[in-house]
Design an enzyme around this catalytic site. Sequence first.
Site, PDB file in Angstrom:
ATOM      1  N   ASP A 145       0.822  -1.221   0.000  1.00 41.37           N
ATOM      2  CA  ASP A 145       0.000   0.000   0.000  1.00 41.37           C
ATOM      3  C   ASP A 145       0.851   1.265   0.000  1.00 41.37           C
ATOM      4  OD1 ASP A 145       1.023  -0.245   2.528  1.00 41.37           O
ATOM      5  OD2 ASP A 145      -0.861   0.170   3.579  1.00 41.37           O
ATOM      6  N   ASP A 193       7.233  -5.405  14.123  1.00 45.42           N
ATOM      7  CA  ASP A 193       7.772  -4.039  14.120  1.00 45.42           C
ATOM      8  C   ASP A 193       7.943  -3.486  15.529  1.00 45.42           C
ATOM      9  OD1 ASP A 193       5.021  -4.104  14.331  1.00 45.42           O
ATOM     10  OD2 ASP A 193       4.651  -2.373  13.039  1.00 45.42           O
TER      11      ASP A 193
END
Length: 458
Positions: free
Chosen positions: A224, A302
């Site tokens: 994206d 992350d």
Amino acid sequence: MRTRKVLLVIGFLVTWTYATYYLLLRQTGIHTSRHQSLQAYKLNSQARDANLQSHHLAKNVFEFVKLKYLDKQPPSVASTPQISIVAAEISAELPEQHVAKAATARIPTKTYLANGEPVFPVVVFACNRVSVKKCIDNLVQYRPSVEQFPIIVSQDCGDEPTKEAILSYGKQVTLIEQPDLSDITVLPKEKKFKGYYKIARHYGWALNTTFAVGFEFVIIVEDDLNVAPDFFEYFLGTHKLLKQDPSLWCVSAWNDNGKAAVVDAAQPELLYRTDFFPGLGWMLTKDLWAELSVKWPKSFWDDWIRHPAQRKDRVCIRPEISRTRTFGKIGVSNGLFFDKYLKHIKLSEDFVQFTKINMSYLLKDNYDNTFLRRVYTYPIVTYDELRRNLIRIEGPVRIQYTTREQYKRTTKMLGLMDDFKSGVPRTAYHGIVSFYYNKRRVHLAPNANWKGYELSWS
């Protein structure tokens, strides 16, 4: 250590259960009168019930001991979900998942060009969004060399329309497919975050598969993201820093505080060091992956990578103006931050020849001797003085903060992201967050005797 304690507790409960069961059964076999037989039947039933209750108790203790590490985390003050490094650690204690054998990937095998320059595979992580075409279109449009920047799209989910969209590019990209599409067993409290578990599994497989070819670097892009015209030039100009400076562990094309209102559009070439791992279009080395892959988490990769145990005081390079911009409002994060921050990120439109710029100012010793020293020579001002343009002197200024609450209050007024990950504010270096406001460089900084990040601030 936690696993050992859990096993000791469960071992004690199981031993106690079977000892009780054995003693009760023994009592039932001493006499055989009708009355005693009835009594024995009752004792036997009680023993079975005790055995069953003990198993339930052992299971509950196991869950409690693990989940208490989540429940004792300080409550999140940001609008992000409760994704923590502890959750990633606990996920590793779940039963092993079935892992399918990796299919042979048709990845280009050339790792260096004839002139000795490295090949930089760009791994695009895709799942079930046909809009991945917007990302690939950008990459193909701005790619200066098919040979030096092979685009590898790694697809999870097995979504056929998305696969067809990827294959429509023919030889311009290489498609590899994550072979393990099995469901993932998670703790009940983590079910709503199952997507993050699948993402971590996908990342681990794709990076293992790509680095196994022998590449020195890999550039990671999500499906994206749009990229800037000089996206590839940016990594060409900075990759050597990762080999020169052991205090660096990634180069990111993203600025978390990259909204148009708080960046200097006149300085697209400006780069910074940051303690915060930005992601969203980033480059890592095979050496770093060799270090991380052996302990790669089962979820929330992350946040895990931002934890001090992984970061080890290493930093990333990030730009003043982002070289990536996300267009994916809907995903596993359910659009958090998108409307307030992400959709306002400025994507650089300039082409900066980073390969022609001397990047040595970003090396640790050089940077610390200039950037850090200069920041604390700038005059301290208040937000109100900055907002009302009441500052009489020219040049950069500093706004000082000393507490977590003071930092969050100031960033909200300035329109900056106000959250922390493992105690580190977004874009910060030694606690300093640099941005541009009212045509002036501003540094939101702790006091000069700063002692380091506080995990409790997250």
